[in-house]
Design a protein around this motif. Structure first.
Motif, short mmCIF file in Angstrom:
data_model
loop_
_atom_site.label_atom_id
_atom_site.label_comp_id
_atom_site.label_asym_id
_atom_site.label_seq_id
_atom_site.Cartn_x
_atom_site.Cartn_y
_atom_site.Cartn_z
N ARG A 42 14.04 -44.80 65.29
CA ARG A 42 13.56 -44.49 66.65
C ARG A 42 12.05 -44.65 66.74
NH1 ARG A 42 17.38 -40.27 66.34
NH2 ARG A 42 15.73 -38.76 65.87
N SER A 43 11.35 -44.20 65.69
CA SER A 43 9.89 -44.29 65.73
C SER A 43 9.42 -45.74 65.76
CB SER A 43 9.28 -43.56 64.53
OG SER A 43 9.35 -44.34 63.35
N ILE A 44 10.16 -46.63 65.13
CA ILE A 44 9.82 -48.06 65.17
C ILE A 44 10.14 -48.63 66.54
CG2 ILE A 44 10.40 -50.34 64.25
CD1 ILE A 44 10.81 -49.02 61.51
N ARG A 45 11.32 -48.29 67.05
CA ARG A 45 11.74 -48.85 68.34
C ARG A 45 10.95 -48.30 69.51
NH1 ARG A 45 17.86 -48.85 66.37
NH2 ARG A 45 18.04 -51.07 65.82
N ASP A 46 10.29 -47.16 69.33
CA ASP A 46 9.42 -46.64 70.40
C ASP A 46 8.35 -47.65 70.75
OD1 ASP A 46 10.79 -44.29 70.70
OD2 ASP A 46 9.42 -43.09 69.47
N GLY A 47 7.82 -48.33 69.74
CA GLY A 47 6.78 -49.33 69.98
C GLY A 47 7.30 -50.75 69.97
N LEU A 48 8.49 -50.94 69.38
CA LEU A 48 9.09 -52.28 69.27
C LEU A 48 10.55 -52.19 69.72
CD1 LEU A 48 7.77 -53.12 65.68
CD2 LEU A 48 6.99 -54.21 67.80
N PRO A 49 10.79 -52.12 71.01
CA PRO A 49 12.15 -51.92 71.51
C PRO A 49 13.15 -52.96 71.02
CG PRO A 49 10.55 -51.66 73.28
CD PRO A 49 9.81 -52.21 72.11
N GLN A 50 12.67 -54.17 70.73
CA GLN A 50 13.56 -55.24 70.30
C GLN A 50 13.69 -55.34 68.78
OE1 GLN A 50 15.25 -56.66 72.77
NE2 GLN A 50 14.01 -55.34 74.10
N ALA A 51 13.15 -54.36 68.05
CA ALA A 51 13.22 -54.41 66.59
C ALA A 51 14.66 -54.50 66.11
CB ALA A 51 12.55 -53.17 66.00
N ARG A 52 14.88 -55.38 65.16
CA ARG A 52 16.22 -55.59 64.60
C ARG A 52 16.31 -54.82 63.28
NH1 ARG A 52 16.97 -61.90 64.47
NH2 ARG A 52 14.80 -61.78 63.72
N LEU A 53 16.92 -53.67 63.34
CA LEU A 53 16.94 -52.76 62.21
C LEU A 53 18.38 -52.46 61.78
CD1 LEU A 53 14.34 -50.19 63.61
CD2 LEU A 53 13.87 -52.17 62.14
N ARG A 54 18.56 -52.26 60.48
CA ARG A 54 19.86 -51.88 59.93
C ARG A 54 19.63 -50.70 59.00
NH1 ARG A 54 20.19 -55.29 63.19
NH2 ARG A 54 21.26 -57.31 63.11
N LEU A 55 20.40 -49.64 59.19
CA LEU A 55 20.23 -48.44 58.37
C LEU A 55 21.26 -48.43 57.24
CD1 LEU A 55 18.91 -45.69 57.85
CD2 LEU A 55 20.58 -44.69 59.46
N PHE A 56 20.77 -48.19 56.02
CA PHE A 56 21.61 -48.03 54.84
C PHE A 56 21.30 -46.67 54.23
CE2 PHE A 56 20.96 -52.54 55.46
CZ PHE A 56 22.22 -53.08 55.23
N LEU A 57 22.33 -45.92 53.90
CA LEU A 57 22.14 -44.59 53.33
C LEU A 57 22.44 -44.60 51.84
CD1 LEU A 57 23.82 -42.42 56.11
CD2 LEU A 57 21.40 -42.98 55.83
N ALA A 58 21.52 -44.06 51.05
CA ALA A 58 21.72 -44.01 49.60
C ALA A 58 20.76 -43.03 48.97
CB ALA A 58 21.53 -45.39 48.98
N ASP A 59 21.25 -42.32 47.97
CA ASP A 59 20.42 -41.54 47.06
C ASP A 59 20.17 -42.43 45.86
OD1 ASP A 59 19.33 -39.94 45.13
OD2 ASP A 59 20.87 -38.38 45.22
N LEU A 60 18.99 -42.99 45.76
CA LEU A 60 18.74 -44.01 44.74
C LEU A 60 18.62 -43.46 43.33
CD1 LEU A 60 16.35 -46.39 46.71
CD2 LEU A 60 18.81 -46.59 46.33
N SER A 61 18.68 -42.13 43.17
CA SER A 61 18.77 -41.58 41.82
C SER A 61 20.18 -41.72 41.28
CB SER A 61 18.35 -40.11 41.80
OG SER A 61 19.35 -39.29 42.41
N SER A 62 21.12 -42.04 42.15
CA SER A 62 22.53 -42.19 41.78
C SER A 62 22.88 -43.66 41.61
CB SER A 62 23.42 -41.58 42.87
OG SER A 62 24.75 -42.06 42.78
#
Length: 282
Positions: free
Chosen positions: A39-59
């Motif tokens: 959301r913080s990115i899209r506030d200034g860049l409404p057309q931002a092409r973002l993909r969210l990936f969830l991971a605990d990288l210690s695992s």
């Protein structure tokens, strides 16, 4: 793809890459923080092409899962920024029984790069950017005490993890020569982020005193973005950068015997072979 993208240098790197028109995969530990970062990115860049990936990288289980998800959702991946890192005041281990800083700051870099090198090579020219630290030069490497330390010093654990990142970068740069995939490490310098919030001990106590004079995360992120995008660096690989300039890392990180020992340890701890440019079997 940027790891540790929910805040600090990772978030600002993702923001800057999105502003350049890239599709940006953001690897974050929690859904609420990841969604807030987008959301913080899209506030200034409404057309931002973002993909969210969830991971605990210690695992390592999470690292393998997110690598498979990236291959499916970002098949044209051309840049991997290994930024995720942490400092732990007290000795903590992840689900694999490995000290948390070494698991997150280094082994995740090793394993994620191993798993995604084939995808990057298919999309060559491609780049891997590993976020390092100048404190690597103060690391005292006890090879039998990295994964499960008998005694714990938060500063040394962090320094060792970053030493490993830089030694791995140099070795991987040679290994990937001719594939079209470059890999470089960058020390963004002391930065005003939350990294040291849990590190008010030992040498870190002194470092924290200077945070108010340090550059902001968006200033530090410029160095990551430069390594990811600058055409002048297209053929540079296996190098270490101190902010904007190529520099010389600690001599020990460049020793072939050190790199070979680190490779053996990494394979032992992850059960992974060295990074390959070949497609993995389904």
């Amino acid at each position: 793809m940027v790891t540790g993208a929910s805040s600090g240098i990772g978030l600002e790197t993702a923001r800057a890459l999105a502003a350049r028109g890239a599709v940006v995969g953001m690897v974050c530990r929690s859904a609420p923080r990841g969604e807030a970062a987008m959301r913080s990115i899209r506030d200034g860049l409404p057309q931002a092409r973002l993909r969210l990936f969830l991971a605990d990288l210690s695992s390592q289980r999470d690292v393998r899962r997110v690598a498979a998800e990236v291959e499916a959702r970002l098949p044209e991946l051309g840049v991997l920024v290994n930024n995720a890192g942490l400092v732990s005041r007290d000795l903590r281990t992840g689900e694999d029984g490995i000290e948390l800083q070494f698991a997150t700051n280094y082994l995740a870099v090793y394993l994620l790069s191993s798993l995604l090198t084939g995808t990057l090579a298919r999309n060559a020219p491609a780049r891997i950017v590993n976020v390092a630290s100048g404190v690597h030069g103060r690391a005292r490497m006890d090879w039998d005490d990295l994964a499960a330390p008998r005694s714990y010093n938060a500063f040394q654990a962090y320094a060792r993890s970053k030493f490993a990142v830089i030694a791995h970068t140099a070795a991987l740069g040679r290994r990937l020569a001719g594939t079209g995939v470059t890999v470089n490490a960058v020390e963004p310098g002391l930065t005003r982020t939350a990294l040291l919030d849990d590190a008010g001990v030992g040498a870190f106590r002194l470092v924290r005193r200077f945070l108010r004079f340090a550059p902001t995360a968006d200033e530090a992120a410029r160095h990551c973005v430069r390594l990811a995008c600058d055409p002048e660096l297209a053929s540079v690989t296996g190098a270490y950068f101190r902010r904007a300039k190529q520099a010389t890392a600690a001599e020990a990180t460049r020793a072939p015997e050190t790199q070979a020992r680190l490779e053996r340890l990494s394979v032992e701890l992850t059960g992974s072979t060295r990074p390959s440019t070949q497609e993995r079997n389904p």
